[in-house]
Scaffold this motif. Structure first.
Motif, PDB file in Angstrom:
ATOM      1  N   THR A  27      81.522 -96.013 -53.828  1.00 33.11           N
ATOM      2  CA  THR A  27      82.419 -95.919 -54.984  1.00 33.11           C
ATOM      3  C   THR A  27      81.718 -95.569 -56.292  1.00 33.11           C
ATOM      4  N   VAL A  28      80.400 -95.657 -56.335  1.00 32.87           N
ATOM      5  CA  VAL A  28      79.687 -95.385 -57.585  1.00 32.87           C
ATOM      6  C   VAL A  28      79.761 -93.900 -57.923  1.00 32.87           C
ATOM      7  N   THR A  29      80.063 -93.625 -59.186  1.00 34.59           N
ATOM      8  CA  THR A  29      80.110 -92.248 -59.684  1.00 34.59           C
ATOM      9  C   THR A  29      78.969 -92.028 -60.682  1.00 34.59           C
ATOM     10  N   LEU A  30      78.731 -90.771 -61.020  1.00 29.95           N
ATOM     11  CA  LEU A  30      77.737 -90.478 -62.055  1.00 29.95           C
ATOM     12  C   LEU A  30      78.136 -91.116 -63.381  1.00 29.95           C
ATOM     13  N   ALA A  38      73.974 -97.025 -70.269  1.00 30.00           N
ATOM     14  CA  ALA A  38      74.337 -96.899 -71.685  1.00 30.00           C
ATOM     15  C   ALA A  38      73.892 -95.552 -72.252  1.00 30.00           C
ATOM     16  N   VAL A  39      74.127 -94.508 -71.443  1.00 32.39           N
ATOM     17  CA  VAL A  39      73.855 -93.137 -71.874  1.00 32.39           C
ATOM     18  C   VAL A  39      75.071 -92.293 -71.517  1.00 32.39           C
ATOM     19  N   SER A  40      75.094 -91.074 -72.021  1.00 37.40           N
ATOM     20  CA  SER A  40      76.196 -90.182 -71.666  1.00 37.40           C
ATOM     21  C   SER A  40      75.962 -89.608 -70.271  1.00 37.40           C
ATOM     22  N   LYS A  41      77.017 -89.135 -69.662  1.00 35.93           N
ATOM     23  CA  LYS A  41      76.898 -88.512 -68.343  1.00 35.93           C
ATOM     24  C   LYS A  41      75.992 -87.284 -68.433  1.00 35.93           C
ATOM     25  N   GLY A  42      76.003 -86.633 -69.572  1.00 35.57           N
ATOM     26  CA  GLY A  42      75.141 -85.471 -69.794  1.00 35.57           C
ATOM     27  C   GLY A  42      73.664 -85.826 -69.705  1.00 35.57           C
ATOM     28  N   VAL A  43      73.304 -86.997 -70.211  1.00 36.41           N
ATOM     29  CA  VAL A  43      71.910 -87.450 -70.133  1.00 36.41           C
ATOM     30  C   VAL A  43      71.528 -87.660 -68.667  1.00 36.41           C
ATOM     31  N   THR A  44      72.423 -88.263 -67.915  1.00 35.57           N
ATOM     32  CA  THR A  44      72.170 -88.460 -66.482  1.00 35.57           C
ATOM     33  C   THR A  44      71.980 -87.116 -65.794  1.00 35.57           C
ATOM     34  N   ASN A  45      72.839 -86.147 -66.120  1.00 43.53           N
ATOM     35  CA  ASN A  45      72.733 -84.810 -65.526  1.00 43.53           C
ATOM     36  C   ASN A  45      71.483 -84.062 -65.991  1.00 43.53           C
ATOM     37  N   TYR A  46      70.941 -84.406 -67.125  1.00 41.85           N
ATOM     38  CA  TYR A  46      69.712 -83.776 -67.607  1.00 41.85           C
ATOM     39  C   TYR A  46      68.526 -84.183 -66.728  1.00 41.85           C
ATOM     40  N   TYR A  47      68.500 -85.441 -66.312  1.00 44.44           N
ATOM     41  CA  TYR A  47      67.372 -85.961 -65.539  1.00 44.44           C
ATOM     42  C   TYR A  47      67.562 -85.848 -64.025  1.00 44.44           C
ATOM     43  N   GLU A  49      69.998 -83.773 -60.871  1.00 45.85           N
ATOM     44  CA  GLU A  49      70.925 -82.662 -60.609  1.00 45.85           C
ATOM     45  C   GLU A  49      72.352 -83.128 -60.361  1.00 45.85           C
ATOM     46  N   ASN A  50      72.468 -84.216 -59.596  1.00 47.25           N
ATOM     47  CA  ASN A  50      73.785 -84.707 -59.213  1.00 47.25           C
ATOM     48  C   ASN A  50      73.642 -86.141 -58.694  1.00 47.25           C
ATOM     49  N   LYS A  51      74.741 -86.695 -58.240  1.00 50.60           N
ATOM     50  CA  LYS A  51      74.727 -88.078 -57.735  1.00 50.60           C
ATOM     51  C   LYS A  51      73.772 -88.215 -56.551  1.00 50.60           C
ATOM     52  N   GLU A  52      73.767 -87.240 -55.666  1.00 55.68           N
ATOM     53  CA  GLU A  52      72.877 -87.276 -54.502  1.00 55.68           C
ATOM     54  C   GLU A  52      71.412 -87.316 -54.935  1.00 55.68           C
ATOM     55  N   ASP A  53      71.067 -86.572 -55.958  1.00 52.37           N
ATOM     56  CA  ASP A  53      69.699 -86.567 -56.484  1.00 52.37           C
ATOM     57  C   ASP A  53      69.343 -87.944 -57.060  1.00 52.37           C
ATOM     58  N   VAL A  54      70.291 -88.555 -57.761  1.00 57.94           N
ATOM     59  CA  VAL A  54      70.065 -89.907 -58.288  1.00 57.94           C
ATOM     60  C   VAL A  54      69.815 -90.864 -57.129  1.00 57.94           C
ATOM     61  N   PHE A  55      70.659 -90.790 -56.096  1.00 50.13           N
ATOM     62  CA  PHE A  55      70.540 -91.720 -54.975  1.00 50.13           C
ATOM     63  C   PHE A  55      69.260 -91.512 -54.174  1.00 50.13           C
ATOM     64  N   LEU A  56      68.866 -90.268 -53.961  1.00 53.10           N
ATOM     65  CA  LEU A  56      67.594 -90.006 -53.277  1.00 53.10           C
ATOM     66  C   LEU A  56      66.431 -90.591 -54.076  1.00 53.10           C
ATOM     67  N   SER A  57      66.456 -90.344 -55.363  1.00 49.03           N
ATOM     68  CA  SER A  57      65.402 -90.870 -56.241  1.00 49.03           C
ATOM     69  C   SER A  57      65.435 -92.394 -56.275  1.00 49.03           C
ATOM     70  N   LEU A  58      66.632 -92.958 -56.279  1.00 47.74           N
ATOM     71  CA  LEU A  58      66.773 -94.418 -56.300  1.00 47.74           C
ATOM     72  C   LEU A  58      66.181 -95.043 -55.038  1.00 47.74           C
ATOM     73  N   LEU A  59      66.523 -94.503 -53.879  1.00 46.02           N
ATOM     74  CA  LEU A  59      66.007 -95.067 -52.630  1.00 46.02           C
ATOM     75  C   LEU A  59      64.480 -94.972 -52.592  1.00 46.02           C
ATOM     76  N   GLU A  60      63.947 -93.839 -53.001  1.00 44.54           N
ATOM     77  CA  GLU A  60      62.491 -93.664 -53.025  1.00 44.54           C
ATOM     78  C   GLU A  60      61.851 -94.625 -54.028  1.00 44.54           C
ATOM     79  N   TRP A  61      62.438 -94.743 -55.196  1.00 45.69           N
ATOM     80  CA  TRP A  61      61.898 -95.596 -56.261  1.00 45.69           C
ATOM     81  C   TRP A  61      61.916 -97.063 -55.854  1.00 45.69           C
TER      82      TRP A  61
END
Length: 195
Positions: A27-30, A38-47, A49-61
């Motif tokens: 259920t988690v969205t970008l 506490a940032v804009s969605k644009g900031v998240t997209n800057y760092y 590419e997409n939700k999948e990229d966040v999740f891949l990075s999260l699991l690795e981190w």
């Protein structure tokens, strides 16, 4: 500038971890991640590419942080028994932290059957864990503390299986007061297996 970018990425990863812990992977969205950070969605997209990229990075981190924590705890000890104790204590941190990690981790594991990238990250995590176990077993065999009949590679996998099994079972019981019981039982079972 690079340090600031790394700090911002980590801020977003910490927020993603909290969001997945609170809401679940599906259920988690970008936007949720951005809100938690506490940032804009644009900031998240800057760092990312997409939700999948966040999740891949999260699991690795998160798996790398867990491994580093466990490795550090074991490295500070001298004997195989001390290292095994440190390993178990570093995994069974406390009920709140273990719940948070395993809620997120199990969500990712559920996805791993359909996502080869998640499987690869998880395999790297387990290979690191197996190395910790293998080193403890080899040292114990060298000291004469552990049975020389046990194969270190097999034992290292069984050690991690017992650890994860105990923590998952504890999590499913949903009784914080049993955390210490599962930690002690986990240690006792592994020690009996190795002797």
């Amino acid at each position: 500038m690079k340090k600031k970018a790394e700090e911002r990425r980590e801020q977003i990863l910490r927020a993603a971890f909290q969001a997945v812990s609170d809401k679940g992977y599906e259920t988690v969205t970008l936007q949720d991640i951005a809100d938690y950070a506490a940032v804009s969605k644009g900031v998240t997209n800057y760092y990312f590419e997409n939700k999948e990229d966040v999740f891949l990075s999260l699991l690795e981190w998160v798996t790398d942080r867990i491994y580093q924590h466990e490795h550090k705890a074991v490295s500070e000890k001298t004997t195989a028994i001390e290292k095994l104790e440190a390993y178990i204590h570093s995994v069974f941190i406390d009920p709140e932290k273990n719940k948070k990690f395993y809620k997120v981790y199990l969500d990712f594991i559920a996805q791993a059957s359909r996502n080869p990238q998640y499987r690869q990250i998880n395999l790297k995590f387990y290979e690191n864990c197996w190395k910790i176990g293998r080193d403890i077993v080899a040292l114990g065999q060298e000291e004469g503390t552990f049975s020389s009949d046990i194969q270190a590679d097999t034992a290292s996998k069984m050690i991690r299986s017992i650890i994860d099994g105990c923590l998952i079972q504890w999590l499913m019981c949903d009784e914080d007061h049993l955390h210490e019981f599962y930690k002690n039982t986990c240690y006792d079972v592994i020690l009996k297996y190795l002797k």
